[in-house]
Design an enzyme around this catalytic site. Structure first.
Site, short mmCIF file in Angstrom:
data_model
loop_
_atom_site.label_atom_id
_atom_site.label_comp_id
_atom_site.label_asym_id
_atom_site.label_seq_id
_atom_site.Cartn_x
_atom_site.Cartn_y
_atom_site.Cartn_z
N THR A 1 0.81 -1.22 0.00
CA THR A 1 0.00 0.00 0.00
C THR A 1 0.85 1.28 0.00
O THR A 1 0.80 2.06 0.94
CB THR A 1 -0.94 0.02 1.23
N GLN B 1 1.93 7.70 -3.61
CA GLN B 1 2.50 7.99 -4.93
C GLN B 1 4.04 8.03 -4.91
O GLN B 1 4.71 7.37 -5.72
CB GLN B 1 1.95 9.35 -5.39
N ASP C 1 -1.73 4.70 7.80
CA ASP C 1 -1.76 3.54 8.69
C ASP C 1 -3.19 3.00 8.82
O ASP C 1 -3.42 1.79 8.81
CB ASP C 1 -1.24 3.93 10.09
N1 PLP Z 1 4.41 6.69 13.11
C1 PLP Z 1 4.83 7.79 13.77
C2 PLP Z 1 5.56 7.65 15.06
C3 PLP Z 1 4.60 9.03 13.24
O1 PLP Z 1 5.05 10.10 13.90
C4 PLP Z 1 3.91 9.16 12.01
C5 PLP Z 1 3.67 10.46 11.43
O2 PLP Z 1 3.99 11.50 12.00
C6 PLP Z 1 3.47 8.02 11.35
C7 PLP Z 1 3.75 6.80 11.95
C8 PLP Z 1 2.83 8.01 9.99
O3 PLP Z 1 1.60 8.49 9.71
P1 PLP Z 1 0.91 8.39 8.26
O4 PLP Z 1 -0.09 7.28 8.34
O5 PLP Z 1 0.26 9.74 8.07
O6 PLP Z 1 1.93 8.09 7.19
#
Ligand code: PLP
Ligand code: ADP
Ligand code: ZN
Length: 297
Positions: free
Chosen positions: A144, A147, A223
Site C-alpha cells: 500500500t 504515490q 496507517d
Molecule cells: N508513526 C509515527 C511515530 C509518526 O510520527 C507518524 C507520522 O507522523 C506516522 C507513523 C505516519 O503516519 P501516516 O499514516 O500519516 O503516514
C-alpha cells in the site's frame, strides 16, 4: 471468510494521538480481528508535533518477542501488518519474522505499507530503500504505497493514471498480487488506484476511486488505510474493489468527523485538533456507507 483473523501488527505506538498501531489496532478489532500489537517505537506523540520523547525497539528486541511467542506456540497468524520502520536492523528482522510466521502458517498474508516518505520527501534513512525494494516487496501479499513510495519502488515517476497502472504492474512483477496506491495527486481530486493480479496468465484487474481532497494535513491516515484494506480484503478476498470502496468510505467518514470537531474547536487550531477521531467514528468504521465507487479500467 467466517474464520476469524489474527493479525500481528508491528507499528509505532503513541501515548496520545492516533498513528501507527494506535490508528490500526482499534479499527481491526472493530472489524472482528484479534490483533496482537508489537510497538516498534513508543513515543509521547507523533512526529508532526514540535517535540516528542520516547523509546525505539531494535531488531534484537523484536526478535526476542517473537521467540517468547514461539516458545509458547503462539505464532499462528492469518496476517502480518507492518508500517513505519526506522532502522535497517529492524527491517532485516521483519524479513525473518515473515519467514518464521510462514513456517507456521504457509497461507499467512503479509500486508506491507512501505512507509518511506511523502510528497517528494524521504523520511527514512536512504539505505532502507533498496532493502524494501529487493527484499521486503517480494514477500508482501498486499502493498500500500503512496504515490512517492510507488515511484521509489519502481524507479518510475508517476504523472498520470497510466503511469500509476504501469507502476502497479511492475510491483506485481516483484511479488505482491494486490497493490493499492493510496493517493495520487494529479488533478483536483485525490485518486486511489488498485490492482489485483488474480493469476499470472491474465492482466491484473485495475480500478480507481476518486474522492474530494480535504484541505488539511492529517497524520495516521496511511496507517488507518492499510489496516482497513487488510480488514475488508479478508472479508472480500476476491474483490479488491469492494475492499477499497469500504476502506475509503470509513476513512472519509473519520476525516469528516475529524474536520467537524476541528472546525468547532474554539481554541487556537493546533496539530492535536487534527488527531483522527477514531473512537467517535466507530459506527462508520463497522458499517461504512460507500459513496465513492470504484471505476474499472
Ligand atoms: N508513526 C509515527 C511515530 C509518526 O510520527 C507518524 C507520522 O507522523 C506516522 C507513523 C505516519 O503516519 P501516516 O499514516 O500519516 O503516514
Ligand atoms: P500516507 O499518509 O501514507 O501518505 P495517504 O496520503 O495516501 O497516506 O492517505 C491515505 C488515505 O487517506 C487516502 O487514500 C485517502 O482516502 C485519505 N486521505 C488522506 N488525506 C486526505 C485528504 N486531505 N483528503 C481526503 N482524503 C485523504
Ligand atoms: Zn504512508
Amino acid at each position: 471468510s467466517s474464520e476469524s483473523g489474527r493479525v500481528l501488527s508491528i507499528q509505532s505506538h503513541t501515548v496520545q494521538g492516533y498513528v501507527g498501531n494506535k490508528s490500526a489496532v482499534f479499527p481491526l478489532q472493530l472489524l472482528g480481528f484479534d490483533v496482537d500489537p508489537i510497538n516498534s517505537v513508543q513515543f509521547s506523540n507523533h512526529t508532526g508535533y514540535p517535540t516528542w520523547k520516547g523509546q525505539v525497539l531494535d531488531g534484537e528486541q523484536l526478535w526476542s518477542l517473537i521467540e517468547g511467542l514461539e516458545a509458547n506456540n503462539l505464532l499462528f497468524y492469518t496476517h502480518l501488518l507492518t508500517g513505519y520502520i526506522g532502522s535497517l536492523s529492524f527491517l532485516e528482522t521483519i524479513l525473518e519474522v515473515v519467514h518464521k510466521l510462514r513456517s507456521v502458517n504457509p497461507n499467512l498474508l503479509y500486508v506491507c505499507d512501505p512507509v518511506m516518505g511523502d510528497e517528494g520527501k524521504l523520511y527514512i534513512k536512504p539505505e532502507l530503500v533498496p532493502l524494501y525494494k529487493d527484499k521486503v516487496v517480494p514477500l508482501a501479499s498486499m502493498l500500500t504505497p503512496n504515490q512517492f513510495e510507488a515511484e521509489l519502488l519502481t524507479g518510475c515517476s508517476i504523472h498520470s493514471e497510466a503511469d500509476a497502472l504501469e507502476a502497479c504492474k511492475k510491483l506485481h512483477g516483484a511479488g505482491p498480487s494486490k497493490v493499492v496506491i493510496t493517493s495520487l495527486d494529479i488533478n483536483s481530486d485525490l485518486l486511489l488506484i488498485g490492482s489485483h493480479l488474480e493469476n499470472e496468465e491474465d492482466a491484473p484487474k485495475q480500478f480507481l476511486i476518486s474522492m474530494p481532497k480535504i484541505p488539511a494535513y492529517f497524520t495516521g491516515t496511511g496507517d488507518l488505510m492499510a489496516a482497513l484494506l487488510l480488514g475488508w480484503s479478508y472479508k472480500y478476498p476476491n474483490s479488491l474493489e469492494t475492499a477499497a470502496e469500504l476502506a475509503v468510505a470509513s476513512l472519509q467518514a473519520v476525516l469528516e468527523r475529524t474536520l467537524l470537531d476541528y472546525n468547532a474547536a474554539k481554541v487556537q487550531p493546533e496539530v492535536k485538533q487534527l488527531e483522527l477521531r477514531l473512537i467517535q467514528s466507530q459506527e462508520q468504521i463497522k458499517h461504512p456507507i460507500v459513496e465513492f465507487h470504484a471505476k474499472r479500467f
